[in-house]
Design an enzyme around this catalytic site. Structure first.
Site, short mmCIF file in Angstrom:
data_model
loop_
_atom_site.label_atom_id
_atom_site.label_comp_id
_atom_site.label_asym_id
_atom_site.label_seq_id
_atom_site.Cartn_x
_atom_site.Cartn_y
_atom_site.Cartn_z
N PHE A 122 0.86 -1.18 0.00
CA PHE A 122 0.00 0.00 0.00
C PHE A 122 0.90 1.23 0.00
CE2 PHE A 122 -4.60 0.69 1.37
CZ PHE A 122 -5.09 -0.35 0.61
N GLN A 243 -8.29 14.45 4.18
CA GLN A 243 -7.65 13.67 3.13
C GLN A 243 -8.51 13.54 1.87
OE1 GLN A 243 -6.77 9.17 3.47
NE2 GLN A 243 -4.78 10.16 3.42
N HIS A 245 -8.69 11.31 -1.41
CA HIS A 245 -8.15 10.06 -1.95
C HIS A 245 -7.92 10.26 -3.45
CE1 HIS A 245 -7.66 5.90 -3.03
NE2 HIS A 245 -7.74 5.54 -1.76
N LEU A 255 -15.07 5.20 -4.33
CA LEU A 255 -13.66 4.86 -4.14
C LEU A 255 -13.20 3.70 -5.00
CD1 LEU A 255 -11.13 5.35 -2.34
CD2 LEU A 255 -11.98 3.49 -0.93
N GLU A 258 -6.79 1.97 -2.92
CA GLU A 258 -5.36 2.05 -3.17
C GLU A 258 -4.79 0.66 -3.46
OE1 GLU A 258 -3.41 5.00 -0.71
OE2 GLU A 258 -2.10 3.40 -0.01
N ARG A 289 -0.89 9.39 -0.09
CA ARG A 289 -2.09 9.87 -0.79
C ARG A 289 -2.09 11.35 -1.12
NH1 ARG A 289 -6.68 6.31 2.33
NH2 ARG A 289 -6.03 4.40 1.30
N HIS A 356 -12.19 12.03 1.44
CA HIS A 356 -12.15 10.65 1.93
C HIS A 356 -12.08 10.50 3.44
CE1 HIS A 356 -11.54 6.40 1.59
NE2 HIS A 356 -10.34 6.42 2.10
N ARG A 401 -3.08 10.64 6.63
CA ARG A 401 -3.20 9.23 7.04
C ARG A 401 -2.69 8.30 5.94
NH1 ARG A 401 -7.01 4.96 6.13
NH2 ARG A 401 -8.43 6.26 4.93
C1 LIG Z 1 -15.14 3.92 0.92
C2 LIG Z 1 -14.14 3.85 2.03
C3 LIG Z 1 -13.13 2.90 2.00
C4 LIG Z 1 -12.20 2.82 3.03
N1 LIG Z 1 -11.22 1.87 2.97
C5 LIG Z 1 -10.34 1.76 4.00
C6 LIG Z 1 -9.35 0.74 4.00
O1 LIG Z 1 -9.27 -0.09 3.11
N2 LIG Z 1 -8.49 0.69 5.03
C7 LIG Z 1 -8.54 1.56 6.08
O2 LIG Z 1 -7.73 1.45 7.00
N3 LIG Z 1 -9.48 2.54 6.10
C8 LIG Z 1 -10.38 2.65 5.10
N4 LIG Z 1 -11.33 3.63 5.14
C9 LIG Z 1 -11.47 4.45 6.35
C10 LIG Z 1 -12.14 3.63 7.44
O3 LIG Z 1 -13.02 2.71 6.89
C11 LIG Z 1 -12.92 4.53 8.41
O4 LIG Z 1 -12.10 5.56 8.86
C12 LIG Z 1 -13.40 3.72 9.60
O5 LIG Z 1 -14.07 2.56 9.20
C13 LIG Z 1 -14.28 4.55 10.53
O6 LIG Z 1 -14.77 3.71 11.55
P1 LIG Z 1 -15.52 4.30 12.81
O7 LIG Z 1 -15.82 3.14 13.71
O8 LIG Z 1 -14.75 5.42 13.38
O9 LIG Z 1 -16.87 4.92 12.25
P2 LIG Z 1 -17.98 4.44 11.20
O10 LIG Z 1 -17.75 3.08 10.68
O11 LIG Z 1 -18.13 5.55 10.23
O12 LIG Z 1 -19.28 4.33 12.11
C14 LIG Z 1 -19.87 5.47 12.70
C15 LIG Z 1 -21.04 5.01 13.55
O13 LIG Z 1 -21.57 6.11 14.28
C16 LIG Z 1 -22.97 6.11 14.22
N5 LIG Z 1 -23.43 7.48 14.41
C17 LIG Z 1 -22.90 8.62 13.87
N6 LIG Z 1 -23.59 9.69 14.31
C18 LIG Z 1 -24.56 9.24 15.14
C19 LIG Z 1 -25.59 9.85 15.89
N7 LIG Z 1 -25.78 11.18 15.89
N8 LIG Z 1 -26.42 9.07 16.61
C20 LIG Z 1 -26.28 7.72 16.62
N9 LIG Z 1 -25.31 7.08 15.93
C21 LIG Z 1 -24.46 7.84 15.20
C22 LIG Z 1 -23.29 5.52 12.85
O14 LIG Z 1 -24.59 4.98 12.85
C23 LIG Z 1 -22.21 4.43 12.77
O15 LIG Z 1 -22.66 3.28 13.44
C24 LIG Z 1 -12.28 3.72 4.12
C25 LIG Z 1 -13.28 4.67 4.16
C26 LIG Z 1 -14.20 4.75 3.12
C27 LIG Z 1 -15.24 5.83 3.18
#
Ligand SMILES: Cc1cc2nc3c(=O)[nH]c(=O)nc-3n(C[C@H](O)[C@H](O)[C@H](O)COP(=O)(O)OP(=O)(O)OC[C@H]3O[C@@H](n4cnc5c(N)ncnc54)[C@H](O)[C@@H]3O)c2cc1C
Length: 590
Positions: A122, A243, A245, A255, A258, A289, A356, A401
């Site tokens: 990566f 960031q 992407h 997306l 990468e 990135r 992203h 990141r």
């Molecule tokens: C398309 C895409 C591909 C990616 N690919 C990668 C990858 O390959 N490798 C990598 O390391 N990272 C990747 N990332 C980044 C990574 O996936 C995210 O940064 C990470 O999954 C975020 O996880 P999280 O648990 O912080 O939040 P999230 O998974 O975003 O979850 C947020 C949670 O909060 C809840 N929530 C939010 N606001 C409220 C509210 N007001 N009330 C109640 N619930 C609420 C939502 O319902 C959800 O359950 C990618 C991101 C994207 C967008």
């Protein structure tokens, strides 16, 4: 309805957010016999973590030689020396253990022929502190987040975590001393309000990619937790670093991982040149990135873009052969066929940088405790409040990141926060009495939207905000453009205070949810443009045309934006790791 009739529920621990960060923390707590409530505005397995494609980093050395110290160096360099080195050390050392745990939870990682976990190269990964390309990213084909989120959800069901699915968290609740004691939430389906009292509250609400028009992020990524923190008097850290992407599908934003370049794909311009050779002679398409996004923008600005409007470049994958594409990138192939009618096994794919990832967020320490600067002490924990995942800023990503480090971050620090909460619960047996005033405030914020009638629509303001952010706080920035951004976002903020939801849509709680989300997004947008306006240097993803150099003398520091007075403070970067020598700042070349 008055606040005295609102139902109350008590738990040891409340987690807001059911993405990878929230679910990893919940599992740790439920297994330690704490009573845990998880609130999520969407069904847990629809959280944005499900969309993660490429994988997560850990120095397992299954494909090429590797160790956590090299991973740490790459992360510090990738962060453009703004990441806190103690937290980065902690994360990189914990990575292999966290991957093996996931495997035991049931994540079906892709395999090598010898049965070990497959690892792909990566961006920004190196062996031996900046040498040859490393292969550090563990993946379940190109659906890694899907596999992780579903496994964690099932483990939580087994461990009897209590889920409030499709409940919206409005605001944090606290007492007069500032202890955080739970949250005010409502059931999106019925509108019924609920006060959740908890000894600890963990924010795991994810990022704010909806700030921008073209984004890889789901509609739900509106920075709600960041908004709640700001309103509770907590500043947001390093919000100027957002960031982009490099490989979003041109014009649409979805997306292309990468991992596509990790498997051997590369970018070409209109002249058929392999453009990254010009910008990163060693790492080429696997440079960091921010570097690749700027390279694409520069090619287009200089007239070497592809297509009728010369406004994108091409990602070439067809030379990999249909077998590799089908085995390692099946989801990507499907996305391109569905949304573009292009099969990447046959033709190159038009790509352009897309919003992203939110590097900044709620400031925490390595244990996931939310920390704020207090006079005469560098920082102090806010009692009972934790944050983990994309909404937090611990800070392991600094100014940029690295791919594969976010899934790692959410799991490592979700787990670390839970471990600290378990200790906290041992010392804090009782629920503290709530301050009714903070309940009243949250109640008023929700019911402000009951008043339908004349006024601008929320949707109109939301779409203008996304355009302003794209235009005024994008890949390349200048003082003039940022000043204009501050002006325009401030005006939109003002307009939002007078906006209304229409009589018709007020019948649906989804309209209220969208209004509350836009309030959060607006505060996060202000934090982002204000912080970007103030930082007069280029570092990581914050690229100033008028200040093209990194300025370590004046800017090796984290920004802290507070809601009150829209004020900026700064705090030093923690440059000392725990057990190893510091990586001092160097010029960042790939
Ligand atoms: C398309 C895409 C591909 C990616 N690919 C990668 C990858 O390959 N490798 C990598 O390391 N990272 C990747 N990332 C980044 C990574 O996936 C995210 O940064 C990470 O999954 C975020 O996880 P999280 O648990 O912080 O939040 P999230 O998974 O975003 O979850 C947020 C949670 O909060 C809840 N929530 C939010 N606001 C409220 C509210 N007001 N009330 C109640 N619930 C609420 C939502 O319902 C959800 O359950 C990618 C991101 C994207 C967008």
């Amino acid at each position: 309805m008055t606040i005295s009739n609102i139902q109350r529920r008590r738990f040891d621990s409340l987690i807001i957010g059911a993405g990878g960060g929230g679910l990893r923390a919940a599992l740790q707590l439920a297994e330690a016999d704490a009573s845990v409530a998880v609130v999520s505005k969407v069904f847990p397995t629809r959280s944005h973590t499900v969309a993660a494609q490429g994988g997560m980093n850990a120095a397992l050395a299954n494909v090429l030689p590797d160790n956590w110290h090299w991973h740490m160096f790459d992360t510090v360099k990738g962060s453009d020396y703004l990441g806190d080195q103690d937290a980065i050390e902690y994360m990189c050392r914990a990575a292999p253990k966290v991957v093996y745990e996931l495997e035991h939870f049931g994540v079906p990682f892709s395999r090598l022929d010898n049965g070990r976990i497959y690892q792909r190269p990566f961006g920004g990964q190196s062996q031996n502190f900046g040498g040859e390309q490393a292969a550090r990213t563990c993946a379940a084909a190109d659906r890694t987040g899907h596999a992780i989120l579903h496994s964690l959800y099932q483990q939580n069901i087994r461990a009897k975590t209590h889920f409030f699915d499709e409940y919206f968290a409005v605001d944090l609740l606290k007492d007069e001393e500032g202890n955080i004691l739970g949250a005010f939430v409502f059931d999106i389906h019925t509108g019924e309000e609920l006060i959740i009292e908890a000894k600890t509250t963990l924010l795991a609400t994810g990022g704010a990619g909806q700030l921008y028009r073209t984004t890889t992020n789901a509609l739900i990524n509106t920075g709600d937790g960041m908004g709640m923190a700001l309103r509770a008097g907590i500043p947001l850290q390093d919000m100027e670093f957002f960031q982009f992407h490099p490989t979003g599908i041109a014009g649409r934003g979805m997306l292309i991982t990468e991992g596509a370049r990790g498997e051997g794909g590369y970018l070409v311009n209109a002249e058929g040149e392999r453009l990254m050779e010009r910008y990163a002679p060693n790492a080429k398409d696997l440079a960091s990135r921010d570097v690749v996004s700027r390279a694409i923008e520069t090619e287009i600005r200089e007239g070497r873009g592809c297509g009728p409007n010369k406004d994108y470049v091409m990602l070439k994958l067809d030379h990999l052969g249909v077998d590799v594409i089908q085995k390692r990138l099946p989801g990507i192939r499907q996305t391109c066929i569905t949304f573009l009618g292009i099969d990447p096994a046959e033709q190159p794919v038009p790509v352009y940088p897309t919003a992203h990832y939110t590097m900044g967020g709620i400031p925490t320490n390595r244990q996931g405790q939310v920390v704020v600067p207090v006079k005469d002490t560098p920082e102090e924990a806010v009692n009972g409040l934790y944050a983990a995942g994309e909404c937090a800023c611990v800070s392991v990503h600094g100014a940029n990141r690295l791919g594969g480090n976010s899934l790692l971050d959410i799991l490592v620090f979700g787990r670390a926060a839970a471990n600290h909460i378990i200790d906290y619960l041992k010392e804090n047996h009782y629920h503290r009495p709530m301050n009714e005033e903070s309940i009243e405030k949250a109640y008023q914020r929700l019911h402000r939207w009951d008043d339908t009638g004349e006024g601008e629509s929320v949707e109109q303001i939301r779409s203008e905000l996304k355009l302003v952010m794209e235009k005024n706080c994008g890949v390349f920035r200048t003082q003039e453009v940022l000043d204009q951004g501050v002006k325009e976002v401030t005006a939109l903020h003002e307009r939002l205070t007078k906006a209304r939801i229409s009589d018709h849509s007020a019948m649906f709680n989804t309209a209220r949810v969208e209004a509350l989300e836009l309030e959060n997004l607006m505060d996060v947008a202000l934090a982002t443009v204000f912080s970007a306006c103030a930082r007069t240097e280029s570092r990581g993803a914050h690229s100033r045309v008028d200040y093209p150099e990194r300025d370590d003398m004046n800017w090796m520091k984290h920004s802290l934006y507070s809601l009150l007075e829209r004020k900026l403070d700064y705090k030093p970067v923690r440059t000392k790791p725990v057990t190893v020598a510091t990586f001092p700042p160097k010029a960042r070349v790939y």
